[in-house]
Structures are given as structure tokens and as C-alpha cells.
Design a protein around this motif. Structure first.
Motif, PDB file in Angstrom:
ATOM      1  N   GLU A 287      74.621 -41.638   7.264  1.00  0.00           N
ATOM      2  CA  GLU A 287      75.608 -40.794   6.943  1.00  0.00           C
ATOM      3  C   GLU A 287      76.872 -40.941   8.023  1.00  0.00           C
ATOM      4  O   GLU A 287      76.345 -40.789   9.138  1.00  0.00           O
TER       5      GLU A 287
ATOM      6  N   HIS B  50      77.711 -42.483   2.690  1.00  0.00           N
ATOM      7  CA  HIS B  50      76.356 -42.541   2.660  1.00  0.00           C
ATOM      8  C   HIS B  50      76.069 -44.053   2.457  1.00  0.00           C
ATOM      9  O   HIS B  50      76.701 -44.640   1.415  1.00  0.00           O
TER      10      HIS B  50
ATOM     11  N   TRP C 238      77.522 -37.140  -5.788  1.00  0.00           N
ATOM     12  CA  TRP C 238      77.556 -38.594  -5.113  1.00  0.00           C
ATOM     13  C   TRP C 238      78.194 -39.391  -5.942  1.00  0.00           C
ATOM     14  O   TRP C 238      77.964 -39.938  -6.809  1.00  0.00           O
TER      15      TRP C 238
ATOM     16  N   VAL D  32      68.636 -44.255   5.477  1.00  0.00           N
ATOM     17  CA  VAL D  32      69.772 -43.235   5.405  1.00  0.00           C
ATOM     18  C   VAL D  32      70.778 -43.352   6.394  1.00  0.00           C
ATOM     19  O   VAL D  32      70.383 -42.665   7.515  1.00  0.00           O
TER      20      VAL D  32
ATOM     21  N   HIS E 282      79.711 -38.655  -0.425  1.00  0.00           N
ATOM     22  CA  HIS E 282      79.139 -37.261  -0.561  1.00  0.00           C
ATOM     23  C   HIS E 282      80.056 -36.167  -0.429  1.00  0.00           C
ATOM     24  O   HIS E 282      80.904 -36.206   0.576  1.00  0.00           O
TER      25      HIS E 282
END
Length: 164
Positions: free
Chosen positions: A136, A118, A77, A134, A92
Motif C-alpha cells: 500500500e 495497492h 478498489w 500486499v 483504494h
């Protein structure tokens, strides 16, 4: 003639209400002993959480499920924004045990894109509750998107369970 293929991208968004104050929810993503307790979907255990949570820092995390043939799945990360306790942004990547980025196809995960952005947000929704979201960004394989969503949902369910 330029023959570049444009791929439609899909983003993944998962939210959970954490029964904990925003500071505790933040620490769940930024303190190694806490990440070790929940990172990874059902059947996986987080075995490494070397965190360097600062802009320009990179964390190395590993989850494993040896019984399922996954002895070690490392990820990095790389942080681009750290706004405690409200927002984390990182890139990521699948990695080796030293944190070097590897091609996901080499571990049979060709559908996982490289450099997945992210965005994790933390919103206080009461004295002892935080909405965690979250996001992505940039999946091009719908099947991998569905698998990633399932894994993320299970991981976040494990995080919620810590506080219940």
C-alpha cells in the motif's frame, strides 16, 4: 509565492505464505464468496463483496464490527492492472454504501489518505504454496500507517487460516 507542503510518504508491505496453489490464492482476492470469508481485521466481518475485477472495474467491499461502533466501513478498489494469477493493482478509497468516494475525515479517519495505490502479487513457491505480498503506497501519517499495517496483517492471517 507557491506555498505547497511536501509530505514524506511511507509505504506498507506485508507478505504471507498461503498454503494453497497460486490459482486458489488469486481467487481469494477475486471471488466474492472468498473475500467475504477473510476481509477485515480481527473482530470485523466482511458483509459486502461486490467485485468487478477487470481493468477499469471497481469493487465495493464492506467490513463491520457493530460491537465496536463500526456498523459499516465501505471501500472501493478501482482496478488499474489485472494480470491473473500474478498481480492485481487497484486504487483504494473509503466510500459510502453506493461506492461514492468520501473524505476519510468524515468517519474519523483523517489519517487515511485518499487514492491509496495497492499492489498485490502472487508468487508460486511450491505446488501448494503461494507467497502473497500486499503493498500500500502513499501514507503520510505514521500512526495511520501502523494501524493499517496491523489491520492488514490480521486480515491476511484470517486468509491463511482458511487454507490451514
Amino acid at each position: 509565492m507557491n506555498d505547497t507542503t511536501q509530505h514524506e510518504t511511507h509505504d506498507l508491505v506485508v507478505s504471507r505464505d498461503i498454503p494453497a496453489p497460486i490459482e486458489a490464492a488469486w481467487k481469494s482476492w477475486t471471488e466474492p464468496d472468498r473475500v467475504l470469508r477473510w476481509w477485515g481485521p480481527n473482530g470485523f466481518t466482511c458483509t459486502v463483496a461486490e467485485l468487478d475485477v477487470r481493468v477499469g472495474g471497481t469493487s465495493l467491499v464492506c467490513m463491520s464490527a457493530p460491537d465496536w461502533g463500526f456498523p459499516a466501513l465501505y471501500s472501493t478498489w478501482a482496478y488499474t492492472l489485472v494480470d491473473a494469477p500474478h498481480r492485481l493493482e487497484f486504487i483504494h478509497n473509503i466510500a459510502d454504501e453506493h461506492g461514492a468516494t468520501i473524505d476519510p475525515a468524515t468517519i474519523g479517519a483523517a489519517g487515511i489518505p485518499r487514492d491509496v495505490r495497492h499492489v498485490i502479487t502472487f508468487e508460486s513457491i511450491g505446488d501448494d504454496a503461494t507467497r502473497l505480498t500486499v503493498t500500500e503506497l502513499g501514507y503520510i501519517d505514521p500512526e495511520q500507517l501502523a494501524l493499517s499495517k496491523k489491520g492488514l496483517e490480521e486480515s491476511l492471517d484470517k486468509l491463511v487460516a482458511i487454507y490451514v
